[in-house]
Design a protein around this motif. Sequence first.
Motif, PDB file in Angstrom:
ATOM      1  N   PRO A  69       8.211   4.367  -3.388  1.00 22.82           N
ATOM      2  CA  PRO A  69       8.445   4.994  -2.079  1.00 22.82           C
ATOM      3  C   PRO A  69       9.345   6.237  -2.171  1.00 22.82           C
ATOM      4  O   PRO A  69       9.124   7.229  -1.460  1.00 22.82           O
ATOM      5  CB  PRO A  69       9.120   3.877  -1.265  1.00 22.82           C
ATOM      6  CG  PRO A  69       8.634   2.608  -1.901  1.00 22.82           C
ATOM      7  CD  PRO A  69       8.562   2.924  -3.376  1.00 22.82           C
ATOM      8  N   ARG A  94       5.958   4.175  10.178  1.00 20.78           N
ATOM      9  CA  ARG A  94       4.852   3.309   9.720  1.00 20.78           C
ATOM     10  C   ARG A  94       4.626   3.469   8.218  1.00 20.78           C
ATOM     11  O   ARG A  94       4.379   2.490   7.522  1.00 20.78           O
ATOM     12  CB  ARG A  94       3.546   3.672  10.447  1.00 20.78           C
ATOM     13  CG  ARG A  94       3.544   3.315  11.893  1.00 20.78           C
ATOM     14  CD  ARG A  94       3.194   1.832  12.112  1.00 20.78           C
ATOM     15  NE  ARG A  94       3.410   1.477  13.489  1.00 20.78           N
ATOM     16  CZ  ARG A  94       4.282   0.564  13.926  1.00 20.78           C
ATOM     17  NH1 ARG A  94       5.031  -0.102  13.075  1.00 20.78           N
ATOM     18  NH2 ARG A  94       4.405   0.313  15.204  1.00 20.78           N
ATOM     19  N   VAL A  95       4.707   4.722   7.725  1.00 21.77           N
ATOM     20  CA  VAL A  95       4.512   4.963   6.285  1.00 21.77           C
ATOM     21  C   VAL A  95       5.543   4.167   5.491  1.00 21.77           C
ATOM     22  O   VAL A  95       5.203   3.482   4.522  1.00 21.77           O
ATOM     23  CB  VAL A  95       4.606   6.480   5.968  1.00 21.77           C
ATOM     24  CG1 VAL A  95       4.751   6.710   4.463  1.00 21.77           C
ATOM     25  CG2 VAL A  95       3.370   7.207   6.498  1.00 21.77           C
ATOM     26  N   TYR A  96       6.808   4.210   5.908  1.00 18.20           N
ATOM     27  CA  TYR A  96       7.845   3.462   5.176  1.00 18.20           C
ATOM     28  C   TYR A  96       7.688   1.953   5.364  1.00 18.20           C
ATOM     29  O   TYR A  96       7.941   1.189   4.435  1.00 18.20           O
ATOM     30  CB  TYR A  96       9.248   3.944   5.568  1.00 18.20           C
ATOM     31  CG  TYR A  96       9.542   5.257   4.896  1.00 18.20           C
ATOM     32  CD1 TYR A  96       9.783   5.306   3.526  1.00 18.20           C
ATOM     33  CD2 TYR A  96       9.515   6.451   5.596  1.00 18.20           C
ATOM     34  CE1 TYR A  96       9.992   6.508   2.883  1.00 18.20           C
ATOM     35  CE2 TYR A  96       9.731   7.659   4.969  1.00 18.20           C
ATOM     36  CZ  TYR A  96       9.969   7.681   3.613  1.00 18.20           C
ATOM     37  OH  TYR A  96      10.171   8.871   2.972  1.00 18.20           O
ATOM     38  N   TRP A  98       4.912   0.370   5.615  1.00 20.51           N
ATOM     39  CA  TRP A  98       3.868   0.004   4.649  1.00 20.51           C
ATOM     40  C   TRP A  98       4.420   0.047   3.220  1.00 20.51           C
ATOM     41  O   TRP A  98       4.261  -0.893   2.454  1.00 20.51           O
ATOM     42  CB  TRP A  98       2.715   1.009   4.724  1.00 20.51           C
ATOM     43  CG  TRP A  98       1.580   0.717   5.653  1.00 20.51           C
ATOM     44  CD1 TRP A  98       1.325   1.323   6.850  1.00 20.51           C
ATOM     45  CD2 TRP A  98       0.488  -0.184   5.438  1.00 20.51           C
ATOM     46  NE1 TRP A  98       0.166   0.840   7.381  1.00 20.51           N
ATOM     47  CE2 TRP A  98      -0.375  -0.077   6.543  1.00 20.51           C
ATOM     48  CE3 TRP A  98       0.156  -1.079   4.418  1.00 20.51           C
ATOM     49  CZ2 TRP A  98      -1.551  -0.825   6.662  1.00 20.51           C
ATOM     50  CZ3 TRP A  98      -1.018  -1.818   4.528  1.00 20.51           C
ATOM     51  CH2 TRP A  98      -1.853  -1.693   5.638  1.00 20.51           C
ATOM     52  N   MET A  99       5.017   1.181   2.861  1.00 22.38           N
ATOM     53  CA  MET A  99       5.347   1.384   1.439  1.00 22.38           C
ATOM     54  C   MET A  99       6.410   0.418   0.946  1.00 22.38           C
ATOM     55  O   MET A  99       6.327  -0.081  -0.179  1.00 22.38           O
ATOM     56  CB  MET A  99       5.774   2.836   1.169  1.00 22.38           C
ATOM     57  CG  MET A  99       4.612   3.801   1.270  1.00 22.38           C
ATOM     58  SD  MET A  99       4.868   5.352   0.371  1.00 22.38           S
ATOM     59  CE  MET A  99       6.235   6.021   1.248  1.00 22.38           C
ATOM     60  N   ALA A 154      -5.259   4.066   6.341  1.00 25.94           N
ATOM     61  CA  ALA A 154      -4.293   3.034   6.751  1.00 25.94           C
ATOM     62  C   ALA A 154      -3.726   3.320   8.134  1.00 25.94           C
ATOM     63  O   ALA A 154      -3.652   2.437   8.984  1.00 25.94           O
ATOM     64  CB  ALA A 154      -3.171   2.939   5.719  1.00 25.94           C
ATOM     65  N   VAL A 162       0.532   6.264   2.140  1.00 27.34           N
ATOM     66  CA  VAL A 162       0.189   4.831   2.149  1.00 27.34           C
ATOM     67  C   VAL A 162      -1.172   4.604   1.485  1.00 27.34           C
ATOM     68  O   VAL A 162      -1.355   3.648   0.726  1.00 27.34           O
ATOM     69  CB  VAL A 162       0.145   4.289   3.597  1.00 27.34           C
ATOM     70  CG1 VAL A 162      -0.330   2.848   3.624  1.00 27.34           C
ATOM     71  CG2 VAL A 162       1.493   4.439   4.271  1.00 27.34           C
ATOM     72  N   ASP A 163      -2.125   5.502   1.750  1.00 23.61           N
ATOM     73  CA  ASP A 163      -3.468   5.324   1.194  1.00 23.61           C
ATOM     74  C   ASP A 163      -3.450   5.437  -0.327  1.00 23.61           C
ATOM     75  O   ASP A 163      -4.131   4.671  -1.012  1.00 23.61           O
ATOM     76  CB  ASP A 163      -4.426   6.342   1.822  1.00 23.61           C
ATOM     77  CG  ASP A 163      -4.510   6.167   3.326  1.00 23.61           C
ATOM     78  OD1 ASP A 163      -4.993   5.113   3.764  1.00 23.61           O
ATOM     79  OD2 ASP A 163      -4.052   7.060   4.060  1.00 23.61           O
ATOM     80  N   TYR A 165      -1.041   4.622  -2.197  1.00 25.65           N
ATOM     81  CA  TYR A 165      -0.423   3.383  -2.693  1.00 25.65           C
ATOM     82  C   TYR A 165      -1.413   2.214  -2.581  1.00 25.65           C
ATOM     83  O   TYR A 165      -1.579   1.420  -3.515  1.00 25.65           O
ATOM     84  CB  TYR A 165       0.837   3.114  -1.881  1.00 25.65           C
ATOM     85  CG  TYR A 165       1.934   2.342  -2.584  1.00 25.65           C
ATOM     86  CD1 TYR A 165       1.825   1.936  -3.908  1.00 25.65           C
ATOM     87  CD2 TYR A 165       3.105   2.021  -1.901  1.00 25.65           C
ATOM     88  CE1 TYR A 165       2.860   1.233  -4.537  1.00 25.65           C
ATOM     89  CE2 TYR A 165       4.141   1.328  -2.515  1.00 25.65           C
ATOM     90  CZ  TYR A 165       4.010   0.934  -3.831  1.00 25.65           C
ATOM     91  OH  TYR A 165       5.020   0.234  -4.443  1.00 25.65           O
TER      92      TYR A 165
END
Length: 215
Positions: A69, A94-96, A98-99, A154, A162-163, A165
């Motif tokens: 991340p 949201r990105v964090y 998820w990650m 995502a 995110v994608d 990852y």
Amino acid sequence: MTEIRFWFAPGACSLAPHILLKEVGVASDNIETAISVEGAQFPVGFERINPKMRVPVLSLDGEIITEVPAIATAIAALAPERQLLGRTSLETARVYEWMVWISGSVHGDGFGTLWRPQRYSDDPAAYDGIMRKAREKLTNYYAIIEDRIVGPYALGETFSAVDAYLYVFYRWGNVIGLDLDANYPKFASLGRLLAERPSVAAATAAENIDPHWKL
Ligand SMILES: N[C@@H](CCC(=O)N[C@@H](CS)C(=O)NCC(=O)O)C(=O)O
């Protein structure tokens, strides 16, 4: 210009930042290491670069950054106009979300347990039970991923870090036989979509790995 060095192992979680490096289109000096279920072969002196003895590692003008991340954040900052961490502050959250979960739960808890049972017991007789438990957890984690993918990406309409990852775990899910097409169709579609993306195709070609890793 920023001097970038990147340590990776083909098909490892380092594939996510490798994809992001291709997304932002910066030149980097890439150092390949080898990792398999048997263990890792890092270059001599790697313990000084990352005492945690893990890839990925990113060096920006000599400043060492570890953890996917954090590395994704640093790469995204090289091309802010690409909005790889989301287009709004809610998307960035949201990105964090998820990650951090992918890193701690899906990777660390799920695959870390499945592929490294020796981290959890010195008794080889215990490994089967530990690995069975890991598979149970992964089934739950993949169901959460499936539920949370908005589609096609995502977060919805646009590609984000995110994608990149999730693509790592699309491949890993295939190789451990989770049958994504049957059980996690949104995730399977996302994986196929990503495999065609120029940055992803460039990273898998550079790592010389199968884009889908289906046995
Ligand atoms: N939390 C770390 C995990 C890094 C990690 O576990 N990397 C694996 C490759 S996917 C590794 O280097 N494994 C070496 C080993 O198991 O000896 C991150 O997000 O970067």
